[in-house]
Design a protein around this motif. Structure first.
Motif, PDB file in Angstrom:
ATOM      1  N   VAL A 113       0.859  -1.194   0.000  1.00 17.34           N
ATOM      2  CA  VAL A 113       0.000   0.000   0.000  1.00 17.34           C
ATOM      3  C   VAL A 113       0.889   1.236   0.000  1.00 17.34           C
ATOM      4  O   VAL A 113       1.783   1.364   0.840  1.00 17.34           O
ATOM      5  CB  VAL A 113      -0.914   0.021   1.229  1.00 17.34           C
ATOM      6  N   GLN A 114       0.616   2.114  -0.929  1.00 15.17           N
ATOM      7  CA  GLN A 114       1.356   3.387  -0.987  1.00 15.17           C
ATOM      8  C   GLN A 114       0.428   4.512  -1.368  1.00 15.17           C
ATOM      9  O   GLN A 114      -0.535   4.321  -2.107  1.00 15.17           O
ATOM     10  CB  GLN A 114       2.499   3.299  -1.999  1.00 15.17           C
ATOM     11  N   LEU A 115       0.720   5.672  -0.829  1.00 13.04           N
ATOM     12  CA  LEU A 115       0.029   6.894  -1.215  1.00 13.04           C
ATOM     13  C   LEU A 115       1.080   7.970  -1.440  1.00 13.04           C
ATOM     14  O   LEU A 115       2.082   8.024  -0.735  1.00 13.04           O
ATOM     15  CB  LEU A 115      -0.952   7.358  -0.135  1.00 13.04           C
ATOM     16  N   GLN A 116       0.833   8.807  -2.407  1.00 13.24           N
ATOM     17  CA  GLN A 116       1.766   9.875  -2.715  1.00 13.24           C
ATOM     18  C   GLN A 116       0.990  11.146  -3.001  1.00 13.24           C
ATOM     19  O   GLN A 116       0.224  11.207  -3.959  1.00 13.24           O
ATOM     20  CB  GLN A 116       2.626   9.521  -3.915  1.00 13.24           C
ATOM     21  N   ALA A 117       1.228  12.140  -2.173  1.00 16.73           N
ATOM     22  CA  ALA A 117       0.595  13.439  -2.377  1.00 16.73           C
ATOM     23  C   ALA A 117       1.497  14.336  -3.210  1.00 16.73           C
ATOM     24  O   ALA A 117       2.726  14.273  -3.104  1.00 16.73           O
ATOM     25  CB  ALA A 117       0.314  14.087  -1.028  1.00 16.73           C
ATOM     26  N   SER A 118       0.890  15.157  -4.023  1.00 15.74           N
ATOM     27  CA  SER A 118       1.639  16.110  -4.832  1.00 15.74           C
ATOM     28  C   SER A 118       0.766  17.321  -5.136  1.00 15.74           C
ATOM     29  O   SER A 118      -0.431  17.314  -4.849  1.00 15.74           O
ATOM     30  CB  SER A 118       2.097  15.454  -6.143  1.00 15.74           C
ATOM     31  N   GLY A 119       1.393  18.335  -5.716  1.00 19.65           N
ATOM     32  CA  GLY A 119       0.645  19.512  -6.133  1.00 19.65           C
ATOM     33  C   GLY A 119       0.832  20.738  -5.258  1.00 19.65           C
ATOM     34  O   GLY A 119       0.263  21.791  -5.541  1.00 19.65           O
ATOM     35  N   GLY A 120       1.624  20.604  -4.211  1.00 24.82           N
ATOM     36  CA  GLY A 120       1.861  21.753  -3.354  1.00 24.82           C
ATOM     37  C   GLY A 120       2.697  22.812  -4.054  1.00 24.82           C
ATOM     38  O   GLY A 120       3.218  22.603  -5.147  1.00 24.82           O
ATOM     39  N   GLY A 121       2.777  23.957  -3.412  1.00 22.40           N
ATOM     40  CA  GLY A 121       3.568  25.036  -3.979  1.00 22.40           C
ATOM     41  C   GLY A 121       3.378  26.322  -3.211  1.00 22.40           C
ATOM     42  O   GLY A 121       2.776  26.341  -2.136  1.00 22.40           O
ATOM     43  N   LEU A 122       3.897  27.387  -3.790  1.00 24.27           N
ATOM     44  CA  LEU A 122       3.785  28.717  -3.203  1.00 24.27           C
ATOM     45  C   LEU A 122       2.731  29.513  -3.963  1.00 24.27           C
ATOM     46  O   LEU A 122       2.838  29.646  -5.201  1.00 24.27           O
ATOM     47  CB  LEU A 122       5.136  29.427  -3.282  1.00 24.27           C
ATOM     48  N   VAL A 123       1.728  29.995  -3.246  1.00 29.85           N
ATOM     49  CA  VAL A 123       0.681  30.796  -3.863  1.00 29.85           C
ATOM     50  C   VAL A 123       0.416  32.026  -3.013  1.00 29.85           C
ATOM     51  O   VAL A 123       0.786  32.072  -1.829  1.00 29.85           O
ATOM     52  CB  VAL A 123      -0.632  29.998  -4.047  1.00 29.85           C
ATOM     53  N   GLN A 124      -0.258  32.983  -3.602  1.00 24.72           N
ATOM     54  CA  GLN A 124      -0.624  34.193  -2.871  1.00 24.72           C
ATOM     55  C   GLN A 124      -1.997  34.011  -2.217  1.00 24.72           C
ATOM     56  O   GLN A 124      -2.801  33.199  -2.666  1.00 24.72           O
ATOM     57  CB  GLN A 124      -0.644  35.390  -3.819  1.00 24.72           C
ATOM     58  N   PRO A 125      -2.257  34.759  -1.168  1.00 23.01           N
ATOM     59  CA  PRO A 125      -3.585  34.692  -0.538  1.00 23.01           C
ATOM     60  C   PRO A 125      -4.692  34.927  -1.556  1.00 23.01           C
ATOM     61  O   PRO A 125      -4.578  35.808  -2.422  1.00 23.01           O
ATOM     62  CB  PRO A 125      -3.533  35.819   0.499  1.00 23.01           C
TER      63      PRO A 125
ATOM     64  N   SER B 168     -15.207  10.276  13.111  1.00 22.54           N
ATOM     65  CA  SER B 168     -13.819  10.241  13.575  1.00 22.54           C
ATOM     66  C   SER B 168     -12.826  10.519  12.450  1.00 22.54           C
ATOM     67  O   SER B 168     -11.639  10.250  12.587  1.00 22.54           O
ATOM     68  CB  SER B 168     -13.514   8.894  14.217  1.00 22.54           C
ATOM     69  N   ALA B 169     -13.320  11.072  11.346  1.00 18.22           N
ATOM     70  CA  ALA B 169     -12.471  11.308  10.180  1.00 18.22           C
ATOM     71  C   ALA B 169     -11.289  12.221  10.482  1.00 18.22           C
ATOM     72  O   ALA B 169     -10.287  12.190   9.785  1.00 18.22           O
ATOM     73  CB  ALA B 169     -13.292  11.898   9.048  1.00 18.22           C
ATOM     74  N   ARG B 170     -11.413  13.045  11.493  1.00 18.38           N
ATOM     75  CA  ARG B 170     -10.343  13.982  11.809  1.00 18.38           C
ATOM     76  C   ARG B 170      -9.236  13.348  12.660  1.00 18.38           C
ATOM     77  O   ARG B 170      -8.214  13.975  12.895  1.00 18.38           O
ATOM     78  CB  ARG B 170     -10.921  15.167  12.572  1.00 18.38           C
ATOM     79  N   ASP B 171      -9.456  12.134  13.124  1.00 24.03           N
ATOM     80  CA  ASP B 171      -8.527  11.485  14.051  1.00 24.03           C
ATOM     81  C   ASP B 171      -7.432  10.743  13.288  1.00 24.03           C
ATOM     82  O   ASP B 171      -7.722   9.763  12.596  1.00 24.03           O
ATOM     83  CB  ASP B 171      -9.303  10.512  14.931  1.00 24.03           C
ATOM     84  N   PRO B 172      -6.179  11.168  13.396  1.00 26.33           N
ATOM     85  CA  PRO B 172      -5.090  10.479  12.682  1.00 26.33           C
ATOM     86  C   PRO B 172      -4.983   8.995  13.043  1.00 26.33           C
ATOM     87  O   PRO B 172      -4.489   8.210  12.229  1.00 26.33           O
ATOM     88  CB  PRO B 172      -3.838  11.235  13.140  1.00 26.33           C
ATOM     89  N   ASN B 173      -5.434   8.609  14.209  1.00 29.28           N
ATOM     90  CA  ASN B 173      -5.334   7.214  14.623  1.00 29.28           C
ATOM     91  C   ASN B 173      -6.252   6.301  13.828  1.00 29.28           C
ATOM     92  O   ASN B 173      -6.103   5.071  13.887  1.00 29.28           O
ATOM     93  CB  ASN B 173      -5.653   7.089  16.121  1.00 29.28           C
ATOM     94  N   GLU B 174      -7.206   6.894  13.098  1.00 28.69           N
ATOM     95  CA  GLU B 174      -8.119   6.104  12.288  1.00 28.69           C
ATOM     96  C   GLU B 174      -7.540   5.802  10.905  1.00 28.69           C
ATOM     97  O   GLU B 174      -8.224   5.215  10.074  1.00 28.69           O
ATOM     98  CB  GLU B 174      -9.451   6.845  12.124  1.00 28.69           C
ATOM     99  N   TYR B 175      -6.300   6.182  10.678  1.00 30.06           N
ATOM    100  CA  TYR B 175      -5.659   5.997   9.374  1.00 30.06           C
ATOM    101  C   TYR B 175      -4.411   5.137   9.547  1.00 30.06           C
ATOM    102  O   TYR B 175      -3.634   5.349  10.486  1.00 30.06           O
ATOM    103  CB  TYR B 175      -5.301   7.345   8.758  1.00 30.06           C
ATOM    104  N   ASN B 176      -4.257   4.179   8.657  1.00 31.20           N
ATOM    105  CA  ASN B 176      -3.150   3.252   8.846  1.00 31.20           C
ATOM    106  C   ASN B 176      -2.063   3.333   7.782  1.00 31.20           C
ATOM    107  O   ASN B 176      -1.026   2.677   7.918  1.00 31.20           O
ATOM    108  CB  ASN B 176      -3.675   1.813   8.949  1.00 31.20           C
ATOM    109  N   TYR B 177      -2.282   4.118   6.745  1.00 35.88           N
ATOM    110  CA  TYR B 177      -1.230   4.331   5.755  1.00 35.88           C
ATOM    111  C   TYR B 177      -1.193   5.804   5.386  1.00 35.88           C
ATOM    112  O   TYR B 177      -2.233   6.421   5.167  1.00 35.88           O
ATOM    113  CB  TYR B 177      -1.469   3.487   4.500  1.00 35.88           C
ATOM    114  N   TRP B 178       0.030   6.313   5.290  1.00 37.13           N
ATOM    115  CA  TRP B 178       0.236   7.728   5.041  1.00 37.13           C
ATOM    116  C   TRP B 178       1.183   7.929   3.871  1.00 37.13           C
ATOM    117  O   TRP B 178       2.145   7.177   3.708  1.00 37.13           O
ATOM    118  CB  TRP B 178       0.841   8.396   6.271  1.00 37.13           C
ATOM    119  N   GLY B 179       0.901   8.942   3.106  1.00 36.19           N
ATOM    120  CA  GLY B 179       1.826   9.308   2.049  1.00 36.19           C
ATOM    121  C   GLY B 179       2.810  10.348   2.541  1.00 36.19           C
ATOM    122  O   GLY B 179       2.654  10.906   3.631  1.00 36.19           O
TER     123      GLY B 179
END
Length: 126
Positions: A1-13, A106-117
């Motif tokens: 199992v793998q997850l990969q997040a992308s798309g971040g960057g620097l933007v203006q308000p 409980s969607a906001r609880d990190p403990n409810e997630y078992n794989y992280w990207g």
């Protein structure tokens, strides 16, 4: 199992950004996917979650009305459309696979997630 997040960057308000999360090793139908963010020295904040196989979604109050989560199960992709970005949205953003299929209170609880990207940095600054 793998997850990969992308798309971040620097933007203006006020600008927009779309984050992507590609999942492999499992099918999105079986697990809800959440987006979290973390600022150094602070706890990881659960900001959004989408169910694996129905229309259930969760948004934290801090992003409700500005962020939209979506998924493309055929591509095993989850997206986070972020509009009207604010400096306080600056953080490292992570996607994660939940232990369950349907979004719950409980969607906001990190403990409810078992794989992280790995995270992707979002910086909102003028």
């Amino acid at each position: 199992v793998q997850l990969q997040a992308s798309g971040g960057g620097l933007v203006q308000p006020g600008e927009s950004l779309t984050l992507s999360c590609v999942a492999s090793g499992f099918t999105l139908d079986d697990n809800a996917i959440g987006w979290f963010r973390q600022v150094p020295g602070q706890e990881r904040e659960g900001i959004s979650c989408i169910s694996g196989s129905d229309s259930g979604v969760y948004y934290a109050d801090s992003v409700k009305g500005r962020f939209t989560i979506s998924r493309d199960n055929a591509k095993n992709m989850v997206y986070l459309q972020m509009n009207s970005l604010k400096p306080e949205d600056t953080a490292v953003y992570y996607c994660a696979r939940a232990r369950y299929t349907y979004t719950t209170s409980s969607a906001r609880d990190p403990n409810e997630y078992n794989y992280w990207g790995q995270g992707t940095q979002v910086t909102v600054s003028s």
